[in-house]
Design a protein around this motif. Sequence first.
Motif, mmCIF file in Angstrom:
data_model
loop_
_atom_site.group_PDB
_atom_site.id
_atom_site.type_symbol
_atom_site.label_atom_id
_atom_site.label_comp_id
_atom_site.label_asym_id
_atom_site.label_seq_id
_atom_site.Cartn_x
_atom_site.Cartn_y
_atom_site.Cartn_z
ATOM 1 N N TYR A 1 0.880 -1.296 0.078
ATOM 2 C CA TYR A 1 0.036 0.135 -0.087
ATOM 3 C C TYR A 1 0.689 1.325 -0.025
ATOM 4 O O TYR A 1 0.227 2.330 0.028
ATOM 5 C CB TYR A 1 -0.896 0.024 1.299
ATOM 6 N N VAL A 2 2.237 1.240 -0.007
ATOM 7 C CA VAL A 2 2.964 2.374 0.284
ATOM 8 C C VAL A 2 2.745 3.304 -0.974
ATOM 9 O O VAL A 2 2.513 4.594 -0.601
ATOM 10 C CB VAL A 2 4.249 2.027 0.184
ATOM 11 N N GLU A 3 2.888 2.805 -2.210
ATOM 12 C CA GLU A 3 2.851 3.478 -3.477
ATOM 13 C C GLU A 3 1.367 4.349 -3.419
ATOM 14 O O GLU A 3 1.192 5.481 -3.888
ATOM 15 C CB GLU A 3 3.255 2.825 -4.710
ATOM 16 N N ALA A 4 0.482 3.477 -3.008
ATOM 17 C CA ALA A 4 -1.012 3.997 -3.336
ATOM 18 C C ALA A 4 -1.291 5.058 -2.315
ATOM 19 O O ALA A 4 -1.983 6.142 -2.668
ATOM 20 C CB ALA A 4 -2.121 2.658 -2.986
ATOM 21 N N ARG A 5 -0.836 4.880 -1.140
ATOM 22 C CA ARG A 5 -0.879 6.046 -0.183
ATOM 23 C C ARG A 5 -0.288 7.128 -0.433
ATOM 24 O O ARG A 5 -0.694 8.348 -0.271
ATOM 25 C CB ARG A 5 -0.589 5.605 1.272
ATOM 26 N N ALA A 6 1.068 7.143 -1.087
ATOM 27 C CA ALA A 6 1.712 8.145 -1.694
ATOM 28 C C ALA A 6 1.026 8.998 -2.438
ATOM 29 O O ALA A 6 1.174 10.120 -2.875
ATOM 30 C CB ALA A 6 3.315 7.850 -1.914
ATOM 31 N N GLN A 7 0.497 8.492 -3.447
ATOM 32 C CA GLN A 7 -0.100 8.971 -4.932
ATOM 33 C C GLN A 7 -1.650 9.370 -4.553
ATOM 34 O O GLN A 7 -2.046 10.367 -5.204
ATOM 35 C CB GLN A 7 0.170 8.186 -6.005
ATOM 36 N N LYS A 8 -2.255 8.475 -4.079
ATOM 37 C CA LYS A 8 -3.626 8.880 -3.746
ATOM 38 C C LYS A 8 -4.208 9.410 -2.514
ATOM 39 O O LYS A 8 -5.444 10.134 -2.130
ATOM 40 C CB LYS A 8 -4.418 7.676 -3.998
ATOM 41 N N GLY A 9 -3.407 9.106 -1.324
ATOM 42 C CA GLY A 9 -3.920 9.550 -0.127
ATOM 43 C C GLY A 9 -4.224 8.373 0.676
ATOM 44 O O GLY A 9 -4.760 7.493 0.211
ATOM 45 N N LEU A 10 -4.208 8.605 2.120
ATOM 46 C CA LEU A 10 -4.470 7.373 3.098
ATOM 47 C C LEU A 10 -6.094 6.972 2.801
ATOM 48 O O LEU A 10 -6.250 5.795 2.729
ATOM 49 C CB LEU A 10 -4.382 7.753 4.399
ATOM 50 N N TRP A 11 -6.952 8.103 2.796
ATOM 51 C CA TRP A 11 -8.377 7.628 2.668
ATOM 52 C C TRP A 11 -8.183 6.773 1.606
ATOM 53 O O TRP A 11 -9.229 5.601 1.361
ATOM 54 C CB TRP A 11 -9.331 8.654 2.676
ATOM 55 N N ALA A 12 -8.144 7.233 0.109
ATOM 56 C CA ALA A 12 -8.277 6.556 -1.120
ATOM 57 C C ALA A 12 -7.747 5.390 -1.294
ATOM 58 O O ALA A 12 -8.223 4.318 -1.969
ATOM 59 C CB ALA A 12 -7.798 7.755 -2.214
ATOM 60 N N ALA A 13 -6.672 5.105 -0.448
ATOM 61 C CA ALA A 13 -5.839 3.768 -0.366
ATOM 62 C C ALA A 13 -6.518 2.757 0.888
ATOM 63 O O ALA A 13 -6.060 1.664 0.733
ATOM 64 C CB ALA A 13 -4.347 4.008 -0.349
#
Length: 314
Positions: free
Chosen positions: A8-20
């Motif tokens: 989830y590291v890349e997703a949280r970095a690019q989309k934000g914590l909620w969207a990920a």
Amino acid sequence: MTANARPYVEARAQKGLWAASRFLVLRRTSQLLFLALFLSGPLLGVWIAKGTLASSMTRGTLPLTDPFVLLQSLAARHWPEGLSVIGAAIVLAAYLLFGGRTYCSWVCPVNPAADLAAWLRRRLNITFTAKIRPELRLYFVGAVLAASMLSGSIAWELINPVTALHRALVFGLWFGAGGTAAIFVFDLLVARHGWCGHLCPVGAFYGQIGRVALLRVTADNRAACNDCMDCFAVCPEPHVISPALRGERSGATPVITAGDCTVCGACIDVCSKQVFHLGLRGRNAVCPSPSMTAPLPMARVASSQPAVLERDLP
């Protein structure tokens, strides 16, 4: 092939914590709400739903019955009451709409234990997983129905870990949670997603409903896939992803139509490229375009990988 330990590291970095993590949060909220419906009565005296996930009556007017329980009752040669048949029809209609195995990811209280085991496997880099034949859980469905027929009872409810956990929470008989604890240990040390993905007859039964369910996950932006494999790392049924994600060149549908899909949304959360979305089964075909049949750019060819089956993952 090694799954990403921190997908989830890349997703949280690019989309934000909620969207990920929104589908995970929504699933946990849903599971807690279903538990609250049944526990508020015996624990707080506020009776909303009486019964269990096997069979219940909500506010004295809405009957709900697990269709698998109804099927066992018929196998045991016990014709159920009319309200039970109506309740099973209501539940069946809901899962035909939302997906059979949404029960597994959005309702079942054992699911958090299975998810925790999967998370620990990634973090501890536990790569060993027992090889279990995928059709074994279907054999268990047949075995449960045969046991009901021979015993004249709803056989699965005698050992159902979900029902045992419910009783443990209501009556404080914590040994009833032993089945859930055993599932956690089995998933952690023996087989990746071993119980829900390979053995549970309830999940197998609902998987057959999911084959024709309307709501599906779609890889409608699959051209943006960068082959990071994060979706395979978090999916409880990773073999369902490849046909939709890798079918662009052949013109295959981007809709994940496999009944095994739990519509958990983990692939949607984890994908930093937003490849996956919720959609409808109606998009059941995609005609190849010239761009699909043309040679791929060299960089894409170099990074492309064959369809990934569950046996290829830890």
